[in-house]
Design an enzyme around this catalytic site. Structure first.
Site, PDB file in Angstrom:
ATOM      1  N   ARG A  42     -29.529 -14.664 -45.957  1.00 16.85           N
ATOM      2  CA  ARG A  42     -28.607 -13.704 -46.099  1.00 16.85           C
ATOM      3  C   ARG A  42     -29.015 -12.336 -46.914  1.00 16.85           C
ATOM      4  O   ARG A  42     -29.021 -11.132 -46.460  1.00 16.85           O
ATOM      5  CB  ARG A  42     -27.459 -14.102 -46.788  1.00 16.85           C
ATOM      6  CG  ARG A  42     -26.549 -15.173 -46.271  1.00 16.85           C
ATOM      7  CD  ARG A  42     -26.052 -14.973 -44.852  1.00 16.85           C
ATOM      8  NE  ARG A  42     -24.906 -13.665 -45.062  1.00 16.85           N
ATOM      9  CZ  ARG A  42     -23.510 -13.946 -45.301  1.00 16.85           C
ATOM     10  NH1 ARG A  42     -23.234 -15.135 -45.536  1.00 16.85           N
ATOM     11  NH2 ARG A  42     -22.960 -12.692 -45.535  1.00 16.85           N
ATOM     12  N   ASP A  60     -19.500 -25.251 -38.407  1.00 15.84           N
ATOM     13  CA  ASP A  60     -18.721 -24.320 -39.340  1.00 15.84           C
ATOM     14  C   ASP A  60     -17.552 -25.167 -39.908  1.00 15.84           C
ATOM     15  O   ASP A  60     -16.968 -26.013 -38.920  1.00 15.84           O
ATOM     16  CB  ASP A  60     -18.552 -22.951 -38.933  1.00 15.84           C
ATOM     17  CG  ASP A  60     -17.766 -22.019 -39.817  1.00 15.84           C
ATOM     18  OD1 ASP A  60     -17.818 -22.261 -41.065  1.00 15.84           O
ATOM     19  OD2 ASP A  60     -17.512 -20.923 -39.332  1.00 15.84           O
ATOM     20  N   CYS A 111     -22.808 -22.260 -42.086  1.00  9.56           N
ATOM     21  CA  CYS A 111     -22.899 -20.837 -42.810  1.00  9.56           C
ATOM     22  C   CYS A 111     -22.445 -21.179 -44.275  1.00  9.56           C
ATOM     23  O   CYS A 111     -22.734 -20.094 -45.027  1.00  9.56           O
ATOM     24  CB  CYS A 111     -22.192 -19.913 -42.199  1.00  9.56           C
ATOM     25  SG  CYS A 111     -20.450 -20.113 -41.864  1.00  9.56           S
ATOM     26  N   ARG A 137     -15.324  -7.023 -45.810  1.00 12.48           N
ATOM     27  CA  ARG A 137     -14.889  -8.245 -45.200  1.00 12.48           C
ATOM     28  C   ARG A 137     -13.407  -8.290 -45.139  1.00 12.48           C
ATOM     29  O   ARG A 137     -12.682  -7.921 -46.288  1.00 12.48           O
ATOM     30  CB  ARG A 137     -15.303  -9.361 -46.261  1.00 12.48           C
ATOM     31  CG  ARG A 137     -14.534 -10.810 -46.019  1.00 12.48           C
ATOM     32  CD  ARG A 137     -15.205 -12.016 -46.862  1.00 12.48           C
ATOM     33  NE  ARG A 137     -16.554 -12.199 -46.051  1.00 12.48           N
ATOM     34  CZ  ARG A 137     -17.201 -13.355 -46.468  1.00 12.48           C
ATOM     35  NH1 ARG A 137     -16.574 -14.329 -47.265  1.00 12.48           N
ATOM     36  NH2 ARG A 137     -18.279 -13.621 -45.723  1.00 12.48           N
ATOM     37  N   GLN A 167     -24.059 -12.969 -40.938  1.00 12.35           N
ATOM     38  CA  GLN A 167     -24.755 -14.356 -40.940  1.00 12.35           C
ATOM     39  C   GLN A 167     -25.558 -14.578 -40.003  1.00 12.35           C
ATOM     40  O   GLN A 167     -26.470 -15.530 -40.189  1.00 12.35           O
ATOM     41  CB  GLN A 167     -23.468 -15.185 -41.118  1.00 12.35           C
ATOM     42  CG  GLN A 167     -23.624 -16.666 -41.016  1.00 12.35           C
ATOM     43  CD  GLN A 167     -24.209 -17.389 -42.363  1.00 12.35           C
ATOM     44  OE1 GLN A 167     -23.544 -16.939 -43.342  1.00 12.35           O
ATOM     45  NE2 GLN A 167     -25.169 -17.840 -42.555  1.00 12.35           N
ATOM     46  N   HIS A 183     -18.992 -12.715 -37.561  1.00  9.06           N
ATOM     47  CA  HIS A 183     -19.625 -12.709 -38.716  1.00  9.06           C
ATOM     48  C   HIS A 183     -21.321 -12.372 -38.407  1.00  9.06           C
ATOM     49  O   HIS A 183     -22.009 -13.230 -38.628  1.00  9.06           O
ATOM     50  CB  HIS A 183     -19.472 -14.133 -39.282  1.00  9.06           C
ATOM     51  CG  HIS A 183     -20.068 -14.296 -40.871  1.00  9.06           C
ATOM     52  ND1 HIS A 183     -20.110 -13.354 -41.535  1.00  9.06           N
ATOM     53  CD2 HIS A 183     -20.036 -15.364 -41.561  1.00  9.06           C
ATOM     54  CE1 HIS A 183     -20.443 -13.674 -42.919  1.00  9.06           C
ATOM     55  NE2 HIS A 183     -20.167 -14.834 -42.870  1.00  9.06           N
TER      56      HIS A 183
HETATM   57  N1  NVA Z   1     -15.408 -19.353 -40.223  1.00  8.01           N
HETATM   58  C1  NVA Z   1     -15.314 -19.307 -41.514  1.00  8.01           C
HETATM   59  C2  NVA Z   1     -16.565 -18.708 -41.958  1.00  8.01           C
HETATM   60  C3  NVA Z   1     -16.718 -18.679 -43.647  1.00  8.01           C
HETATM   61  C4  NVA Z   1     -18.125 -17.823 -44.334  1.00  8.01           C
HETATM   62  C5  NVA Z   1     -14.320 -18.525 -42.022  1.00  8.01           C
HETATM   63  O1  NVA Z   1     -13.978 -17.506 -41.471  1.00  8.01           O
HETATM   64  O2  NVA Z   1     -13.627 -18.917 -43.031  1.00  8.01           O
END
Ligand code: NVA
Length: 307
Positions: free
Chosen positions: A292, A224, A264, A101, A131, A128
């Site tokens: 997940r 989100d 998510c 990440r 997810q 992502h």
């Molecule tokens: N769009 C959000 C997803 C978090 C899992 C972020 O990037 O913070």
């Protein structure tokens, strides 16, 4: 050839279904597949906050017979202490796969070029994909199918989740409508690629600035956070433009009566999603969070088998 999962379209539409089928089998029988028996180690590298991703990968890797090795990206100081190219070769000599990440998509691409083992994108600013596997597994559980299902993504369409929904939804033959303010649509190149995929799968990707129009008749309503990681400095402006896109009972009333609501997580109640919606009967967010583990186990096992 080593296979990687850096963005949603790294799996073809048929490969995506193979992985989802495997995820369902792994959910039904969590300890049957042991591709990491040894145990072999999988490196989990986090440069950014995590909860679901870390715990679902760690638990899933253990279920596959392996050893999850969490690496603190801050301590490793990648980019300043040593370059991604060197880190990739170090990790690749210790681990069967690397889950990362980080902010920039280009960095996971570099990691994949040098690692010699499968690299999985555990969230970048752009995508992502892990997810989305969990999300598609969840949609199939609740709707019985993916092709032809209508999805409304409302809110920050320009974030990783907006891009990933466009690509993965198109790959699955879904009809994705993104309802986002001007300037917050998914990346134009990603939309073009998603539409190209949709031509083959029978799906579609549409963009609108009207939240009600996006949600009209939707089988799945997704949102989100309005302020993704790395966008904290823009919070004030974002909190000004996004409120009409909040998933409230009123907005949800425009969707199909049996629509499910997805997020998510982490969720900011009272902002992108109302308390009564996330806690309401149409919310499937906890299934998503559980899936997940199953979906990531499946893609990890699938990549290892093909690499
Ligand atoms: N769009 C959000 C997803 C978090 C899992 C972020 O990037 O913070």
């Amino acid at each position: 050839m080593t296979r990687h999962f850096l963005r949603d379209d790294d799996l073809s539409p048929s490969e995506l279904l193979e992985v989802l089928d495997l995820a369902d089998r792994m959910k039904a029988a969590p300890f049957d597949a042991q591709p990491l028996r040894g145990p072999r180690t999988v490196a989990l590298v986090f440069d950014r906050p995590t909860l679901r991703t870390q715990v679902s990968f760690a638990a899933g890797i253990a279920e596959l017979g392996g050893n999850p090795m969490t690496v603190d990206g801050g301590l490793a100081a990648m980019g300043s202490r040593e370059g991604v190219e060197d880190v990739a070769r170090i990790l690749g000599r210790q681990a069967a796969a690397i889950v990362w990440r980080t902010a920039h998509q280009g960095d996971v691409v570099t990691m994949a070029a040098y690692a010699g083992v499968p690299v999985l994108n555990a969230l970048t600013d752009d995508f992502h994909p892990c997810q989305l596997l969990a999300d598609l597994q969840t949609v199939r559980e609740h709707k019985g199918r993916l092709a032809g299902v209508r999805v409304a993504f409302v809110g920050d369409g320009a974030c990783n989740m907006g891009n990933s929904w466009a690509l993965a939804g198109a790959s699955a033959g879904m009809h994705v409508v993104v309802g986002a303010p001007d300037g917050y649509s998914p990346d134009a190149h990603v939309v073009a690629r998603a539409r190209e995929i949709a031509e083959d799968t029978g799906g579609s990707v549409e963009l609108t600035t009207d939240a009600v129009e996006a949600v009209k008749g939707a089988d799945v309503v997704v949102t989100d956070s309005w302020v993704s990681m790395g966008r904290e400095e823009e919070a004030q402006e974002r909190l000004r433009v996004f409120p009409p896109y909040g998933v409230t009972d009123d907005l949800l009333a425009h969707a199909a009566p049996d629509a499910v609501v997805m997020h998510c997580l982490p969720a900011y109640r009272g902002k992108e999603i109302a308390e009564e919606v996330i806690e309401g009967p149409q919310s499937v967010v906890w299934d998503e969070a559980e899936n997940r583990r199953h979906a990531q186990k499946a893609v990890l096992a699938w990549l290892l088998e093909r690499s």
